[in-house]
Design an enzyme around this catalytic site. Structure first.
Site, PDB file in Angstrom:
ATOM      1  N   ARG A 232       0.850  -1.181   0.000  1.00  0.00           N
ATOM      2  CA  ARG A 232       0.000   0.000   0.000  1.00  0.00           C
ATOM      3  C   ARG A 232       0.896   1.244   0.000  1.00  0.00           C
ATOM      4  O   ARG A 232       1.974   1.258   0.601  1.00  0.00           O
ATOM      5  CB  ARG A 232      -0.911   0.023   1.231  1.00  0.00           C
ATOM      6  CG  ARG A 232      -2.141  -0.874   1.115  1.00  0.00           C
ATOM      7  CD  ARG A 232      -3.130  -0.314   0.111  1.00  0.00           C
ATOM      8  NE  ARG A 232      -4.419  -0.985   0.121  1.00  0.00           N
ATOM      9  CZ  ARG A 232      -4.772  -1.965  -0.695  1.00  0.00           C
ATOM     10  NH1 ARG A 232      -3.894  -2.407  -1.599  1.00  0.00           N
ATOM     11  NH2 ARG A 232      -5.982  -2.498  -0.631  1.00  0.00           N
ATOM     12  N   GLU A 261      -3.958   8.044  -5.067  1.00  0.00           N
ATOM     13  CA  GLU A 261      -4.135   7.366  -6.353  1.00  0.00           C
ATOM     14  C   GLU A 261      -5.370   7.923  -7.056  1.00  0.00           C
ATOM     15  O   GLU A 261      -6.424   8.066  -6.421  1.00  0.00           O
ATOM     16  CB  GLU A 261      -4.266   5.853  -6.149  1.00  0.00           C
ATOM     17  CG  GLU A 261      -3.013   5.232  -5.571  1.00  0.00           C
ATOM     18  CD  GLU A 261      -3.118   3.721  -5.363  1.00  0.00           C
ATOM     19  OE1 GLU A 261      -4.185   3.143  -5.669  1.00  0.00           O
ATOM     20  OE2 GLU A 261      -2.129   3.122  -4.896  1.00  0.00           O
ATOM     21  N   HIS A 280      -1.242   0.549  -9.714  1.00  0.00           N
ATOM     22  CA  HIS A 280      -1.875  -0.380  -8.775  1.00  0.00           C
ATOM     23  C   HIS A 280      -2.386  -1.627  -9.507  1.00  0.00           C
ATOM     24  O   HIS A 280      -3.551  -2.020  -9.384  1.00  0.00           O
ATOM     25  CB  HIS A 280      -3.020   0.304  -8.029  1.00  0.00           C
ATOM     26  CG  HIS A 280      -3.332  -0.330  -6.704  1.00  0.00           C
ATOM     27  ND1 HIS A 280      -3.700   0.385  -5.600  1.00  0.00           N
ATOM     28  CD2 HIS A 280      -3.336  -1.640  -6.310  1.00  0.00           C
ATOM     29  CE1 HIS A 280      -3.922  -0.428  -4.576  1.00  0.00           C
ATOM     30  NE2 HIS A 280      -3.714  -1.676  -4.990  1.00  0.00           N
TER      31      HIS A 280
END
Length: 327
Positions: A232, A261, A280
């Site tokens: 993360r 993000e 991601h």
């Protein structure tokens, strides 16, 4: 009477909806619709997981809150808000197991890309420049995998298979781990960082791990080492990382997750030499959606039959500590 299930989605609904609908009275909600459809539901299946919508739509009356919430992801940090965590009657499950091997393959790909400077090769090709040059090897290089859950273990096994020397970092130090060999606790992590050519972050984001890779940790890393983050973004102090990269203390980084993000266009990370940015996608594969639904359908069947559920999250710790739990 079947349970009332709310499926939170964005864009496309999950596949196999007919199978889901056979097992529960199912309604579908966008993030905007969730506040109106969540109260009174028995189950929430979050097909969208990185969103504040669940916290914002959570009923003030605990009797109106769902008793079971399923996250279609491995990370559950978006679900760890007080009203859910502190209610002992709410069970949280996740998609543990779906992302293990894909993430491990992605990490191996990133290590090879960094060691062999594939980004540089592709840039030279784009410019039609013929520039032979040596590259690093990975056999015998030392990797510290920070996070000893299923994803970290899959990474360790794959990197060992290609000849890398692997150790781990986790909550409990030990020297006989079947996948990592040595797992370092907080007391010995600095010494492990000083010896590691690659540091791979695969830990969940919890109160204990948020910001764990800060300026002192980055300073403890071996000069010329590379950082890879598939855990993360909140694990890393990005400003400190940018400073260390700019100073040349680290040879590079491969970052799949970020504190914000999408990564803002003004972030220096986009253009820094030796840095790879991906959106991601470490765990994403062409059959990811089907695999995620399969995990949920198995648990939904278990729930309907009164059997223990898989992948029950310890809400205080923020990750799964046991395989099943009574429904």
């Amino acid at each position: 009477m079947p349970d009332r299930l709310v499926v939170l989605y964005r864009g496309n609904r999950p596949p196999a909806t007919a199978l889901i609908e056979r097992l529960a009275d199912t309604v579908y909600a966008t993030e905007e619709e969730l506040p109106y459809l969540l109260p009174g539901a028995d189950i929430l299946m979050a097909w969208v997981t990185i969103t504040p919508a669940i916290r914002e739509a959570w009923p003030d009356n605990p009797e109106k809150a769902p008793r079971w919430v399923h996250a279609s992801s491995a990370g559950v940090d978006s679900f760890l808000f007080p009203a859910l965590v502190e209610d002992p009657g709410v069970m949280l499950t996740n998609a543990r197991g779906v992302y293990d091997q894909p993430a491990a393959e992605y990490v191996l790909g990133l290590i090879l890309a960094l060691a062999k400077d594939f980004p540089g090769t592709w840039e030279h090709q784009r410019r039609r420049e013929w520039r032979p040059r040596p590259s690093d090897g990975i056999t015998g290089r030392t990797v510290l995998v920070w996070g000893t859950g299923p994803i970290g273990r899959a990474i360790a096994r794959l990197l060992r298979a290609v000849g890398m020397r692997v150790c781990g970092a986790g909550r409990t130090a030990r020297t006989d781990d079947p996948d990592f060999g040595t797992v370092h606790g907080s007391a010995t992590v600095p010494a492990a960082l000083a010896k590691s050519d690659y540091v791979v972050l695969a830990a969940p984001l919890t109160q204990d791990t948020r910001g764990m890779v800060d300026a002192p940790v980055l300073a403890a890393m071996k000069p010329g080492a590379r950082l890879i983050n598939v855990g993360r973004g909140g694990l890393v102090d990005e400003e400190a990382l940018i400073d260390h990269l700019a100073a040349g203390r680290l040879a590079g980084a491969a970052l799949d997750v970020f504190g914000q993000e999408p990564l803002p266009v003004e972030s220096p990370l986009w253009d820094m030499p030796g840095v790879m940015v991906s959106p991601h996608t470490a765990g994403e594969t062409t059959n990811e959606r089907e695999a995620l639904v399969e995990v949920f359908l198995d648990n939904l069947t278990r729930h309907a039959e009164g059997r223990p559920l898989r992948n029950v999250v310890d809400k205080r710790r923020g990750y799964v500590t046991h395989g099943t739990h009574s429904a």
